[in-house]
Design an enzyme around this catalytic site. Sequence first.
Site, PDB file in Angstrom:
ATOM      1  N   ASN A   6     -13.111 -65.644  27.994  1.00  0.00           N
ATOM      2  CA  ASN A   6     -13.753 -65.804  26.690  1.00  0.00           C
ATOM      3  C   ASN A   6     -12.831 -66.644  25.792  1.00  0.00           C
ATOM      4  O   ASN A   6     -11.707 -66.224  25.490  1.00  0.00           O
ATOM      5  CB  ASN A   6     -14.001 -64.415  26.092  1.00  0.00           C
ATOM      6  N   HIS A   9     -11.503 -67.311  20.723  1.00  0.00           N
ATOM      7  CA  HIS A   9     -10.378 -67.356  19.787  1.00  0.00           C
ATOM      8  C   HIS A   9      -9.599 -68.670  19.835  1.00  0.00           C
ATOM      9  O   HIS A   9      -8.755 -68.916  18.979  1.00  0.00           O
ATOM     10  CB  HIS A   9      -9.493 -66.121  19.956  1.00  0.00           C
ATOM     11  N   HIS A  42     -19.144 -66.500  22.539  1.00  0.00           N
ATOM     12  CA  HIS A  42     -20.059 -65.709  21.716  1.00  0.00           C
ATOM     13  C   HIS A  42     -20.423 -66.542  20.493  1.00  0.00           C
ATOM     14  O   HIS A  42     -19.577 -66.812  19.642  1.00  0.00           O
ATOM     15  CB  HIS A  42     -19.359 -64.400  21.297  1.00  0.00           C
ATOM     16  N   ARG A  44     -21.749 -66.373  17.324  1.00  0.00           N
ATOM     17  CA  ARG A  44     -22.085 -65.342  16.337  1.00  0.00           C
ATOM     18  C   ARG A  44     -22.932 -65.917  15.225  1.00  0.00           C
ATOM     19  O   ARG A  44     -22.862 -67.114  14.920  1.00  0.00           O
ATOM     20  CB  ARG A  44     -20.802 -64.752  15.737  1.00  0.00           C
ATOM     21  N   ARG A  48     -18.303 -67.825  13.019  1.00  0.00           N
ATOM     22  CA  ARG A  48     -16.903 -67.741  12.590  1.00  0.00           C
ATOM     23  C   ARG A  48     -15.952 -68.433  13.562  1.00  0.00           C
ATOM     24  O   ARG A  48     -14.865 -68.811  13.198  1.00  0.00           O
ATOM     25  CB  ARG A  48     -16.480 -66.294  12.386  1.00  0.00           C
ATOM     26  N   GLU A  69     -22.743 -65.199  25.131  1.00  0.00           N
ATOM     27  CA  GLU A  69     -22.966 -63.910  24.464  1.00  0.00           C
ATOM     28  C   GLU A  69     -23.682 -64.177  23.155  1.00  0.00           C
ATOM     29  O   GLU A  69     -23.294 -65.082  22.410  1.00  0.00           O
ATOM     30  CB  GLU A  69     -21.628 -63.241  24.126  1.00  0.00           C
ATOM     31  N   THR A 100     -17.158 -57.217  18.640  1.00  0.00           N
ATOM     32  CA  THR A 100     -18.310 -56.389  19.005  1.00  0.00           C
ATOM     33  C   THR A 100     -17.860 -54.934  19.195  1.00  0.00           C
ATOM     34  O   THR A 100     -17.086 -54.629  20.100  1.00  0.00           O
ATOM     35  CB  THR A 100     -18.940 -56.913  20.317  1.00  0.00           C
ATOM     36  N   GLU A 150     -23.152 -55.293  31.333  1.00  0.00           N
ATOM     37  CA  GLU A 150     -21.705 -55.405  31.111  1.00  0.00           C
ATOM     38  C   GLU A 150     -21.261 -54.107  30.456  1.00  0.00           C
ATOM     39  O   GLU A 150     -21.711 -53.757  29.357  1.00  0.00           O
ATOM     40  CB  GLU A 150     -21.356 -56.607  30.226  1.00  0.00           C
ATOM     41  N   HIS A 194     -14.135 -56.138  27.293  1.00  0.00           N
ATOM     42  CA  HIS A 194     -13.776 -55.832  25.904  1.00  0.00           C
ATOM     43  C   HIS A 194     -12.484 -55.033  25.843  1.00  0.00           C
ATOM     44  O   HIS A 194     -12.400 -53.947  26.403  1.00  0.00           O
ATOM     45  CB  HIS A 194     -14.874 -55.093  25.139  1.00  0.00           C
TER      46      HIS A 194
HETATM   47  N1  PXP Z   1     -17.462 -58.928  26.514  1.00  0.00           N
HETATM   48  C1  PXP Z   1     -18.199 -58.907  25.380  1.00  0.00           C
HETATM   49  C2  PXP Z   1     -19.646 -58.585  25.493  1.00  0.00           C
HETATM   50  C3  PXP Z   1     -17.627 -59.217  24.131  1.00  0.00           C
HETATM   51  O1  PXP Z   1     -18.380 -59.187  23.016  1.00  0.00           O
HETATM   52  C4  PXP Z   1     -16.274 -59.589  24.084  1.00  0.00           C
HETATM   53  C5  PXP Z   1     -15.654 -59.984  22.776  1.00  0.00           C
HETATM   54  O2  PXP Z   1     -16.245 -61.157  22.330  1.00  0.00           O
HETATM   55  C6  PXP Z   1     -15.538 -59.609  25.288  1.00  0.00           C
HETATM   56  C7  PXP Z   1     -16.144 -59.257  26.484  1.00  0.00           C
HETATM   57  C8  PXP Z   1     -14.094 -59.991  25.323  1.00  0.00           C
HETATM   58  O3  PXP Z   1     -13.344 -59.034  24.627  1.00  0.00           O
HETATM   59  P1  PXP Z   1     -11.796 -59.287  24.383  1.00  0.00           P
HETATM   60  O4  PXP Z   1     -11.685 -60.497  23.512  1.00  0.00           O
HETATM   61  O5  PXP Z   1     -11.339 -58.035  23.712  1.00  0.00           O
HETATM   62  O6  PXP Z   1     -11.170 -59.493  25.719  1.00  0.00           O
END
Ligand code: PXP
Length: 242
Positions: A6, A9, A42, A44, A48, A69, A100, A150, A194
């Site tokens: 992901n 960031h 994601h 959003r 952001r 996402e 999330t 998931e 997550h």
């Molecule tokens: N899976 C989902 C559905 C999420 O919303 C997120 C955060 O955007 C992640 C995985 C990844 O989470 P993390 O950034 O804490 O690894």
Amino acid sequence: MNLGVNIDHVATLREARKEQVPNILQAADLAYAGGATSITVHLREDRRHIQDEDVIQLRKSKKFKLNLEMAATAFMIKFATRIGPDQVTLVPEKRQELTTEGGLHLRKLWKRLRQSVQTLHRAKLKVSLFINPELEILPIAKQIQADAVELHTGLYSLSFKQEHKQGSTPHALNQIKICALLAYQMGFQVNAGHGLTYQNVGQVARIAEIQELNIGHDIVARAVLVGMKQAVHEMVQEIRRK
Ligand code: PXP
């Protein structure tokens, strides 16, 4: 075990200055070079971090398997059918949250989710539902006709620090294990994610029924640190060149 990286960031850092760097496609390329099997973003509602154009460019490049996402809103469903990611992961979304916070409330939202899944299926898209690891939710996910679930590992991640220290088997880990098994037996592709970190990922990665992990924050945080020495070195070189 597949790893969806992901890169939200990376975009957070870019949006801090509204500059072109760090470049999302480059980040995706490097994630693949490191062994990612898909790229997760994601989009959003408040935009952001990831922007619409990022998703368009990631899809255009065709190099990456793309997991999008998103909230199950009319706009996003339309956007996804236009873009055609390899997987759509439907997530709950609150404007104020930092990330999330929980899984989808399937009981409350099942009608809307069912319609969303039907629309996405008509566009031949695979759909995953981000859910809390609770056994009773799985039959509802089946009714909604999702292809994958998931499992939210946030609670496990929180409890890891405390329970692990005390040497007990984390209850949250068992929840993920039994949900992964049932979900697999019900025919879902099982994903999880997550709050996973270098420290806590091992026990989740050992769950045989889980096919894909989606990990973001801890990888991007580590990337900043492991890249810092090189980045400073390159700047020193530039300064010395003057
Ligand atoms: N899976 C989902 C559905 C999420 O919303 C997120 C955060 O955007 C992640 C995985 C990844 O989470 P993390 O950034 O804490 O690894």
